[in-house]
Design a protein around this motif. Structure first.
Motif, PDB file in Angstrom:
ATOM      1  N   THR A  41      43.797  -8.522   0.375  1.00 33.71           N
ATOM      2  CA  THR A  41      42.713  -8.423  -0.621  1.00 33.71           C
ATOM      3  C   THR A  41      41.600  -7.507  -0.099  1.00 33.71           C
ATOM      4  OG1 THR A  41      41.593 -10.366   0.274  1.00 33.71           O
ATOM      5  CG2 THR A  41      43.190 -10.734  -1.490  1.00 33.71           C
ATOM      6  N   CYS A  68      41.311  -9.247  -6.480  1.00 31.34           N
ATOM      7  CA  CYS A  68      40.589 -10.517  -6.578  1.00 31.34           C
ATOM      8  C   CYS A  68      39.345 -10.317  -7.462  1.00 31.34           C
ATOM      9  CB  CYS A  68      40.184 -11.022  -5.195  1.00 31.34           C
ATOM     10  SG  CYS A  68      39.097  -9.905  -4.289  1.00 31.34           S
ATOM     11  N   LEU A 112      42.622 -17.692  -4.382  1.00 28.92           N
ATOM     12  CA  LEU A 112      43.812 -17.054  -4.966  1.00 28.92           C
ATOM     13  C   LEU A 112      45.048 -17.957  -4.927  1.00 28.92           C
ATOM     14  CD1 LEU A 112      43.557 -13.456  -3.464  1.00 28.92           C
ATOM     15  CD2 LEU A 112      43.071 -14.135  -5.806  1.00 28.92           C
TER      16      LEU A 112
END
Length: 424
Positions: free
Chosen positions: A252, A277, A293
């Motif tokens: 991410t 994200c 997540l």
């Protein structure tokens, strides 16, 4: 004759060399006269007995001896004549045979006892005679056996004195070249590279209850990547071989920003696919980003962060991956995962208990109706014979039978018309 008898006969025929076919049989007058008295066909009987080709011979001396004794000679003259050297003098058939036997390998066929005993004393001399109507080929005599044993012993002694030369090396040019196997190239070990421990390949146990499917999605954080760089481990190859399946590596933006702020290596981390994200305006740590997540999708979290690992263990169905030295470790299902699975299964069992179970339908076979047989396949019924009429009493008068006359239809119609007109 059996095979054993054939071998025995070959053994009797000679000491140094075997008797060759066709066998040569010397027939004297006594043998021929005995066969004539017993009405035995010599050629057929002896050929079948020896089970091989036979050549019958006799000598001029035997024929002359039989003529002098006024015996049957006609059949004896049909045999082939051996040219003996006794032309000027007359000698008996037995003496003639004794002089001929050493020259060649003959089977002497005789009924003379003295000639038979001479054959037994001579090594390798076979003898044939009739016992009644049965031909008899005598077993090897003691003289023959002794001669054979002496010959074999001499051969063994000669073998003992022979010098056995060592086998010569073959000519290398005449020998075919051996096909060499391709040499396996040895992998050169890097002294700086640490040794990799062997580990069995595993499968993801969560795919049974939580829907994990290939390719597995692995979320890699900065701690996991930095540890691999320190140990010089290729994450893609190592994890793919370890899981024995297709793997998709993700990270991410929050993890990359955290690594940059801590001045850690980020170049290889940026090569992984980037998961979008929702933390665009604010800066948060990689562990918090992963926690937000994980509930959305089925990810395998790869981290060296102890706090994140403990959070994964508390969350049912959340797999975690980390390095133990240079060895990747995929943790077994945690207690929370096992409890969740057991509760789910128990609920399914309870739901099954509340279901209405319909009784199974009993299938009743219908009885087959008895049908009449096919009239075409049935035999015709036999008519019973007509019963004889009972004889009437002669005193009773006979009743005359009335003959019925059939009136045609058109006559009946005319009669009806006539009646109607008469009434009118």
């Amino acid at each position: 004759m059996s095979v054993a008898q054939e071998r025995e006969m070959k053994f009797r025929a000679g000491v140094d060399d075997e008797e060759r076919q066709p066998y040569q049989v010397l027939v004297d007058a006594t043998f021929y006269n005995h066969a004539c008295e017993k009405k035995v066909n010599i050629k057929d009987q002896i050929t079948n007995y020896l089970n091989s080709e036979v050549k019958f011979l006799t000598s001029r001396c035997c024929i002359m001896e039989a003529e002098s004794l006024k015996k049957k000679v006609q059949g004896l003259k049909e045999f082939a004549l051996h040219q003996c050297t006794h032309t000027g003098e007359r000698i008996s058939g037995s003496k003639c045979f004794k002089s001929l036997a050493p020259e060649s390998r003959y089977i002497i066929a005789t009924q003379d006892k003295s000639l038979q005993s001479w054959c037994r004393r001579r090594p390798g001399q076979p003898v044939l005679y009739f016992h009644g109507v049965t031909p008899v080929f005598e077993a090897p005599s003691d003289a023959t056996k002794k001669s054979v044993n002496d010959t074999l012993q001499k051969q063994l002694n000669d073998l003992g004195t022979l010098k056995v030369e060592p086998p010569k090396n073959p000519n290398p040019l005449s020998c075919p070249k051996k096909k060499r196997k391709p040499q396996q190239q040895m992998k050169k070990k890097n002294p700086d590279e640490p040794e990799k421990k062997k580990r069995k390949r595993i499968k993801i146990p969560q795919h049974l209850n939580y829907g994990f499917r290939q390719p597995y999605q692995v979320l890699v954080d900065a701690t996991f990547y930095n540890h691999a760089c320190e140990k010089k481990v290729n994450i893609k190859d190592q994890i793919t071989n370890y899981l024995n399946s297709e793997v998709k590596f993700l990270t991410t933006r929050c993890c990359i920003m955290e690594a940059e702020s801590l001045k850690k290596k980020v170049q290889g981390l940026k090569e992984f696919a980037l998961h979008q994200c929702t933390h665009t305006g604010e800066r948060i740590s990689g562990s918090k980003c992963f926690k937000s997540l994980a509930p959305e999708s089925r990810y395998i979290i790869a981290t060296q962060d102890k706090s994140l690992q403990s959070w994964c263990r508390r969350r049912p169905g959340q797999p975690v991956l980390y390095f133990h030295g240079v060895t990747p470790v995929f943790e077994a299902p945690s207690d929370a995962t096992k409890k969740s699975v057991n509760d789910t299964l128990q609920k399914q069992l309870n739901d099954l208990g509340t279901l209405k179970v319909e009784p199974p339908k009993v299938f009743v076979k219908k009885k087959k109706k008895i049908k009449n047989p096919n009239p075409l396949s049935c035999p015709k019924k036999k008519r019973k014979p007509q019963q004889q009429m009972k004889k009437k009493n002669p005193d009773e008068p006979e009743k005359k039978k009335r003959k019925r006359i059939k009136i045609p239809q058109h006559v009946k119609e005319q009669l009806k018309d006539f009646k109607t007109t008469a009434k009118d």
